[in-house]
Write a protein that holds these residues in place. Structure first.
Motif, PDB file in Angstrom:
ATOM      1  N   TYR A  19     -24.804  11.127 -37.501  1.00 49.11           N
ATOM      2  CA  TYR A  19     -24.438  12.251 -38.369  1.00 49.11           C
ATOM      3  C   TYR A  19     -22.955  12.193 -38.701  1.00 49.11           C
ATOM      4  O   TYR A  19     -22.543  12.318 -39.856  1.00 49.11           O
ATOM      5  CB  TYR A  19     -24.782  13.564 -37.676  1.00 49.11           C
ATOM      6  CG  TYR A  19     -24.397  14.800 -38.452  1.00 49.11           C
ATOM      7  CD1 TYR A  19     -25.032  15.113 -39.653  1.00 49.11           C
ATOM      8  CD2 TYR A  19     -23.390  15.654 -37.995  1.00 49.11           C
ATOM      9  CE1 TYR A  19     -24.680  16.249 -40.370  1.00 49.11           C
ATOM     10  CE2 TYR A  19     -23.036  16.783 -38.702  1.00 49.11           C
ATOM     11  CZ  TYR A  19     -23.683  17.081 -39.890  1.00 49.11           C
ATOM     12  OH  TYR A  19     -23.326  18.191 -40.595  1.00 49.11           O
ATOM     13  N   SER A  20     -22.184  12.025 -37.658  1.00 43.79           N
ATOM     14  CA  SER A  20     -20.741  11.951 -37.798  1.00 43.79           C
ATOM     15  C   SER A  20     -20.327  10.857 -38.776  1.00 43.79           C
ATOM     16  O   SER A  20     -19.434  11.030 -39.617  1.00 43.79           O
ATOM     17  CB  SER A  20     -20.176  11.709 -36.403  1.00 43.79           C
ATOM     18  OG  SER A  20     -18.837  11.396 -36.453  1.00 43.79           O
ATOM     19  N   THR A  21     -21.001   9.725 -38.717  1.00 43.85           N
ATOM     20  CA  THR A  21     -20.722   8.606 -39.615  1.00 43.85           C
ATOM     21  C   THR A  21     -21.154   8.922 -41.041  1.00 43.85           C
ATOM     22  O   THR A  21     -20.480   8.580 -42.008  1.00 43.85           O
ATOM     23  CB  THR A  21     -21.473   7.354 -39.122  1.00 43.85           C
ATOM     24  OG1 THR A  21     -21.125   7.129 -37.753  1.00 43.85           O
ATOM     25  CG2 THR A  21     -21.095   6.136 -39.950  1.00 43.85           C
ATOM     26  N   PHE A  22     -22.277   9.619 -41.149  1.00 43.24           N
ATOM     27  CA  PHE A  22     -22.797  10.008 -42.457  1.00 43.24           C
ATOM     28  C   PHE A  22     -21.794  10.877 -43.216  1.00 43.24           C
ATOM     29  O   PHE A  22     -21.655  10.761 -44.433  1.00 43.24           O
ATOM     30  CB  PHE A  22     -24.107  10.773 -42.259  1.00 43.24           C
ATOM     31  CG  PHE A  22     -24.608  11.499 -43.461  1.00 43.24           C
ATOM     32  CD1 PHE A  22     -25.270  10.824 -44.482  1.00 43.24           C
ATOM     33  CD2 PHE A  22     -24.432  12.872 -43.574  1.00 43.24           C
ATOM     34  CE1 PHE A  22     -25.732  11.507 -45.597  1.00 43.24           C
ATOM     35  CE2 PHE A  22     -24.901  13.562 -44.689  1.00 43.24           C
ATOM     36  CZ  PHE A  22     -25.549  12.881 -45.697  1.00 43.24           C
ATOM     37  N   LEU A  23     -21.091  11.727 -42.493  1.00 44.53           N
ATOM     38  CA  LEU A  23     -20.134  12.617 -43.154  1.00 44.53           C
ATOM     39  C   LEU A  23     -18.957  11.853 -43.743  1.00 44.53           C
ATOM     40  O   LEU A  23     -18.388  12.252 -44.755  1.00 44.53           O
ATOM     41  CB  LEU A  23     -19.598  13.655 -42.159  1.00 44.53           C
ATOM     42  CG  LEU A  23     -20.613  14.658 -41.607  1.00 44.53           C
ATOM     43  CD1 LEU A  23     -19.927  15.604 -40.634  1.00 44.53           C
ATOM     44  CD2 LEU A  23     -21.279  15.443 -42.736  1.00 44.53           C
ATOM     45  N   ARG A  47     -26.940  16.085 -24.797  1.00 46.83           N
ATOM     46  CA  ARG A  47     -26.631  15.670 -26.157  1.00 46.83           C
ATOM     47  C   ARG A  47     -27.293  14.336 -26.484  1.00 46.83           C
ATOM     48  O   ARG A  47     -27.385  13.463 -25.631  1.00 46.83           O
ATOM     49  CB  ARG A  47     -25.112  15.504 -26.322  1.00 46.83           C
ATOM     50  CG  ARG A  47     -24.321  16.795 -26.298  1.00 46.83           C
ATOM     51  CD  ARG A  47     -22.841  16.542 -26.072  1.00 46.83           C
ATOM     52  NE  ARG A  47     -22.314  15.534 -26.963  1.00 46.83           N
ATOM     53  CZ  ARG A  47     -21.588  15.786 -28.063  1.00 46.83           C
ATOM     54  NH1 ARG A  47     -21.289  17.036 -28.373  1.00 46.83           N
ATOM     55  NH2 ARG A  47     -21.149  14.818 -28.817  1.00 46.83           N
ATOM     56  N   ALA A  72     -29.777  15.840 -42.197  1.00 42.54           N
ATOM     57  CA  ALA A  72     -28.351  16.172 -42.111  1.00 42.54           C
ATOM     58  C   ALA A  72     -28.132  17.666 -42.337  1.00 42.54           C
ATOM     59  O   ALA A  72     -27.289  18.288 -41.684  1.00 42.54           O
ATOM     60  CB  ALA A  72     -27.556  15.350 -43.121  1.00 42.54           C
ATOM     61  N   ILE A 126     -25.816  12.060 -32.940  1.00 37.85           N
ATOM     62  CA  ILE A 126     -24.559  12.714 -33.295  1.00 37.85           C
ATOM     63  C   ILE A 126     -23.609  11.706 -33.940  1.00 37.85           C
ATOM     64  O   ILE A 126     -22.926  12.012 -34.919  1.00 37.85           O
ATOM     65  CB  ILE A 126     -23.924  13.370 -32.052  1.00 37.85           C
ATOM     66  CG1 ILE A 126     -24.816  14.522 -31.565  1.00 37.85           C
ATOM     67  CG2 ILE A 126     -22.521  13.876 -32.362  1.00 37.85           C
ATOM     68  CD1 ILE A 126     -24.496  15.012 -30.172  1.00 37.85           C
ATOM     69  N   LEU A 127     -23.608  10.514 -33.426  1.00 40.99           N
ATOM     70  CA  LEU A 127     -22.779   9.466 -34.035  1.00 40.99           C
ATOM     71  C   LEU A 127     -23.253   9.134 -35.443  1.00 40.99           C
ATOM     72  O   LEU A 127     -22.453   8.968 -36.361  1.00 40.99           O
ATOM     73  CB  LEU A 127     -22.789   8.209 -33.155  1.00 40.99           C
ATOM     74  CG  LEU A 127     -22.019   7.004 -33.697  1.00 40.99           C
ATOM     75  CD1 LEU A 127     -20.550   7.325 -33.904  1.00 40.99           C
ATOM     76  CD2 LEU A 127     -22.167   5.801 -32.775  1.00 40.99           C
ATOM     77  N   GLY A 178     -26.553  20.270 -39.720  1.00 40.42           N
ATOM     78  CA  GLY A 178     -25.472  21.159 -40.142  1.00 40.42           C
ATOM     79  C   GLY A 178     -25.761  22.596 -39.768  1.00 40.42           C
ATOM     80  O   GLY A 178     -24.886  23.321 -39.289  1.00 40.42           O
ATOM     81  N   GLU A 220     -26.263  11.504 -28.129  1.00 43.16           N
ATOM     82  CA  GLU A 220     -25.015  10.944 -28.668  1.00 43.16           C
ATOM     83  C   GLU A 220     -25.265   9.992 -29.821  1.00 43.16           C
ATOM     84  O   GLU A 220     -24.448   9.896 -30.741  1.00 43.16           O
ATOM     85  CB  GLU A 220     -24.227  10.229 -27.559  1.00 43.16           C
ATOM     86  CG  GLU A 220     -23.828  11.103 -26.382  1.00 43.16           C
ATOM     87  CD  GLU A 220     -22.806  12.199 -26.717  1.00 43.16           C
ATOM     88  OE1 GLU A 220     -22.350  12.272 -27.876  1.00 43.16           O
ATOM     89  OE2 GLU A 220     -22.494  12.997 -25.815  1.00 43.16           O
ATOM     90  N   VAL A 221     -26.399   9.309 -29.777  1.00 40.71           N
ATOM     91  CA  VAL A 221     -26.685   8.348 -30.849  1.00 40.71           C
ATOM     92  C   VAL A 221     -26.848   9.061 -32.185  1.00 40.71           C
ATOM     93  O   VAL A 221     -26.238   8.685 -33.194  1.00 40.71           O
ATOM     94  CB  VAL A 221     -27.941   7.517 -30.519  1.00 40.71           C
ATOM     95  CG1 VAL A 221     -28.328   6.632 -31.694  1.00 40.71           C
ATOM     96  CG2 VAL A 221     -27.696   6.662 -29.276  1.00 40.71           C
TER      97      VAL A 221
END
Lengths: 111, 111
Positions: free
Chosen positions: A95-99, A87, A6, A92-93, A10, A89-90
């Motif tokens: 990571y996005s969820t982790f945040l 990209r 992560a 990125i999703l 970032g 996308e998997v």
DNA sequence: TAAATATATCGACATTTCTCGATATGTCGG
DNA sequence: CCGACATATCGAGAAATGTCGATATATTTA
């Protein structure tokens, strides 16, 4: 998602040109000309098109893209002498969820 | 979301200690002792508790938290001599959504 | 196989970030 | 108002990142 990964993601997203590249790659058809060789954008966009659009040197962009691929947010596919980037996308999703704070369930404004 | 703001948020999330703080603040009750003065975690956790847990110097953590507040991912509330920090879940959700490619609708694996 | 094109890597210097200790500012209790 | 404690800011040196031009490597085509 692992904290180390992560953090690396970032770092990739902490620079305006790299972030811009991520934006462009959301919709290659609308940001890049069709490639002379490949007729589709299934594997993304070649390095030179990204380079031209970015305004930075070829070596800088090559390094950027290489690091972005290393941490996994981009996927690279070679077709002959071209490297295409798209990209992941998997990831990125993920990571996005982790945040997000799953403790909140659906976000509530005015707690 | 504005690219400039997104870049600033990315910078905050590009360091392992800052990312760790974001994680701790997802669930303060489970990462910090109850505060001597405030009986709840509604406004998050005070700077000194985060400082102690981080292992970095007080000045470093103060600067970290100040920058994280400046870009909006943390919200600071003063109670007497203490500053309490909590996550700004709304902005984090906005950022998280910005990273995703809305063109994809629900993510499809194996395109 | 040699030239042309695309991409990757290297070495260097400039800029930014990291991180600290010292010090300043703010706030409470006496 | 003063001393104690919490937090913020400053100045500096170390480490990391940004960025380039030069050069190396890979691949296609003549």
């Amino acid at each position: 998602m692992d904290m180390k990964l992560a953090t690396e993601i970032g770092k990739c997203l902490s620079n305006s040109v790299r972030l811009q590249i991520m934006e462009w790659l959301k919709d290659p058809e609308n940001h890049f000309p069709p490639h002379e060789s490949l007729k589709h954008f299934n594997d993304g966009v070649c390095v030179s098109y990204i380079h031209e659009k970015s305004g930075l040197s070829q070596s800088t962009i090559s390094t950027y893209l290489s690091n972005m691929e290393k941490c996994g947010i981009l996927i690279s596919t070679r077709h002959g002498k071209w490297s295409y980037l798209k990209r992941n996308e998997v990831l990125i999703l993920e990571y996005s969820t982790f945040l997000l704070n799953e403790k909140n369930g659906e976000i509530t404004i005015n707690s």
